[in-house]
Design an enzyme around this catalytic site. Structure first.
Site, PDB file in Angstrom:
ATOM      1  N   LYS A  40       3.118  -3.966   6.761  1.00 21.08           N
ATOM      2  CA  LYS A  40       3.597  -5.331   6.551  1.00 21.08           C
ATOM      3  C   LYS A  40       5.007  -5.388   5.923  1.00 21.08           C
ATOM      4  O   LYS A  40       6.008  -5.201   6.594  1.00 21.08           O
ATOM      5  CB  LYS A  40       2.552  -6.102   5.748  1.00 21.08           C
ATOM      6  N   ASP A  59      -5.709   1.267   0.334  1.00 20.45           N
ATOM      7  CA  ASP A  59      -5.118   0.583   1.487  1.00 20.45           C
ATOM      8  C   ASP A  59      -4.244  -0.543   0.937  1.00 20.45           C
ATOM      9  O   ASP A  59      -4.733  -1.630   0.633  1.00 20.45           O
ATOM     10  CB  ASP A  59      -6.215   0.034   2.406  1.00 20.45           C
ATOM     11  N   TYR A 106     -10.941  -4.984   5.204  1.00 25.40           N
ATOM     12  CA  TYR A 106     -10.547  -4.650   6.583  1.00 25.40           C
ATOM     13  C   TYR A 106      -9.384  -3.678   6.506  1.00 25.40           C
ATOM     14  O   TYR A 106      -8.438  -3.894   5.726  1.00 25.40           O
ATOM     15  CB  TYR A 106     -10.125  -5.925   7.310  1.00 25.40           C
TER      16      TYR A 106
END
Ligand code: KE4
Length: 414
Positions: free
Chosen positions: A258, A230, A135
């Site tokens: 994050k 990613d 994702y």
């Protein structure tokens, strides 16, 4: 929850928070401190979600709180360059040498979306390759599932994504270099980039098979496509320099998020200068953001990363605590772990991709989730998510968690 549902879709501002796959209602959290969060009823939980990864130092780490206190009255946003944005970009470049140039954005989705757009602008090609179970945020063209064959174009996995967008993406089995070879054999000259979670976290934690990342690096280079890592979840998480440091692979572009925001909304993308020089205002690829490089968020991110940099021992400590944590898993449960990110899969078989992850006994996971919650342990409310340790977790936290888990395994007879 009933009140929330009156104003917010599903009562939550992000779907996974709704506890849909485990049943029941989500807790409403009042505060966090160290390794714990406290719900509105005053119950305390050992937190293994950590806001889905950002809180690697735990909640309310003094260095982050003090840094924010110091800037609160200097202004929240200017929409103009500030020195601390340079400091954060320089720190990221220092930790992730493949990121010669860095652009700050506000979410992991923005970071991956922008990296993909730059890859298309740089190569002049339209197609992208992703992997099932990975994702990359809610980027329209990446919300797709695999077509029938290895080289078929993607099928939208969300309403509202036009077929034309979905068909710019080829979705392949994670850890299959052969599938990537086949896709490039069929579409090589049209593929702008391969985007991959170098350690997958969004089907649960799934490490790269030996040679997989190396194969991606070689195949993309051979076909003139870019390799995008990613690292929104793995950046500064699995190592100071992320998965690319751990596995020794230099991608062309990297997305971060994050941890780099210290719990505030910051993400970033970047890579080789010759590629990033295509980004406006230097080049023809447009990307922008009102709050990009926001002074408060950058301050929190700088505080967190600077603390991590001067305390590299944190990684070794989290690694050994995580190893203790998962040692309790019985034979019928498969555990994948990379450093302080891990997943207990309720399946006896190895979990190496989405096909082997999706066979998990999700009903048993739901029982496990609630069993642990009732015993003061807050896990990600889905079998297909990664758990995270922080520098704030203690030996006592681990002992309490293992004790609760052993009780569940005994109750379930596994
Ligand atoms: P955000 O847009 O949510 O900041 O980042 C998207 C993203 C991109 N890349 C990776 C590897 C990610 O894991 C994420 C977001 N992760 C999910 C949890 N697995 C965030 C939780 C949520 O969606 O609420």
């Amino acid at each position: 929850m009933e009140r929330a549902r009156q104003s917010i879709p599903g009562g939550v501002n992000s779907p996974v928070r709704a506890f849909r796959s485990v049943g029941g209602n989500p807790l409403f959290i009042a505060r966090g401190n160290g390794s714990r969060i406290f719900d509105e009823d005053g119950n305390s939980y050992i937190d293994y979600v950590g806001s889905w990864g950002p809180l690697i130092l735990g909640h309310c780490h003094p260095s982050v709180v003090q840094a924010l206190r110091g800037v609160l009255e200097t202004g929240t946003s200017f929409g103009a360059p500030t020195e601390r944005e340079i400091e954060l970009a320089e720190l990221i470049r220092d930790a992730v040498p493949s990121m010669e140039m860095v652009r700050l954005v506000n979410s992991g989705t923005e970071a991956t979306m922008s990296a993909l757009r730059v890859a298309r602008g740089f190569t002049g090609r339209d197609l992208a390759v992703k992997f099932e179970g990975c994702y990359h945020g809610h980027v329209d063209s990446l919300l797709v599932k695999g077509g029938s064959g290895m080289a078929t174009l993607g099928i939208a996995d969300s309403a509202g994504v036009p077929r034309a967008f979905a068909e710019t993406t080829i979705s392949l089995p994670y850890n299959s270099a052969d599938a990537v070879e086949q896709a490039f054999a069929a579409h090589g000259e049209r593929i702008a980039a391969v985007i991959v979670e170098p350690v997958a976290g969004n089907m649960g934690c799934v490490p790269p098979a030996p040679g997989f990342l190396e194969a991606l690096r070689e195949i993309t280079r051979r076909h003139g496509a870019l390799l995008i890592f990613d690292e929104v979840m793995t950046g500064f998480r699995v190592a100071w320099g992320g998965a690319q440091q751990l596995y020794g692979i230099h991608p062309d572009l990297t997305a971060l998020g994050k941890v780099i925001g210290g719990g505030l909304p910051i993400a970033a993308y970047g890579g080789r200068a010759e590629i990033m020089n295509h980004v406006a205002p230097l080049g023809p690829v447009y990307q922008a953001g009102t709050l990009s490089g926001n002074p408060l968020a950058v301050t929190a991110g700088l505080a967190m990363l600077r603390h991590l940099k001067v305390h590299p021992e944190i990684y070794g400590r989290m690694d050994s605590l995580a190893a203790r944590l998962i040692a309790a898993a019985p034979r019928g449960v498969t555990v994948n772990r990379v450093g302080s990110m891990f997943t207990l899969f309720f399946t006896p078989g190895a979990v190496t991709d989405w096909a082997t992850a999706k066979v998990c006994d999700t009903a048993r996971f739901g029982r496990y989730f609630h069993w642990m919650l009732e015993r003061g342990v807050y896990l990600a409310p889905s079998q297909f998510e990664a758990g995270f340790l922080s520098a704030a977790h203690t030996e006592e936290d681990i002992a309490q968690t293992v004790d609760a888990a052993l009780g569940f395994f005994a109750a379930e007879g596994i």
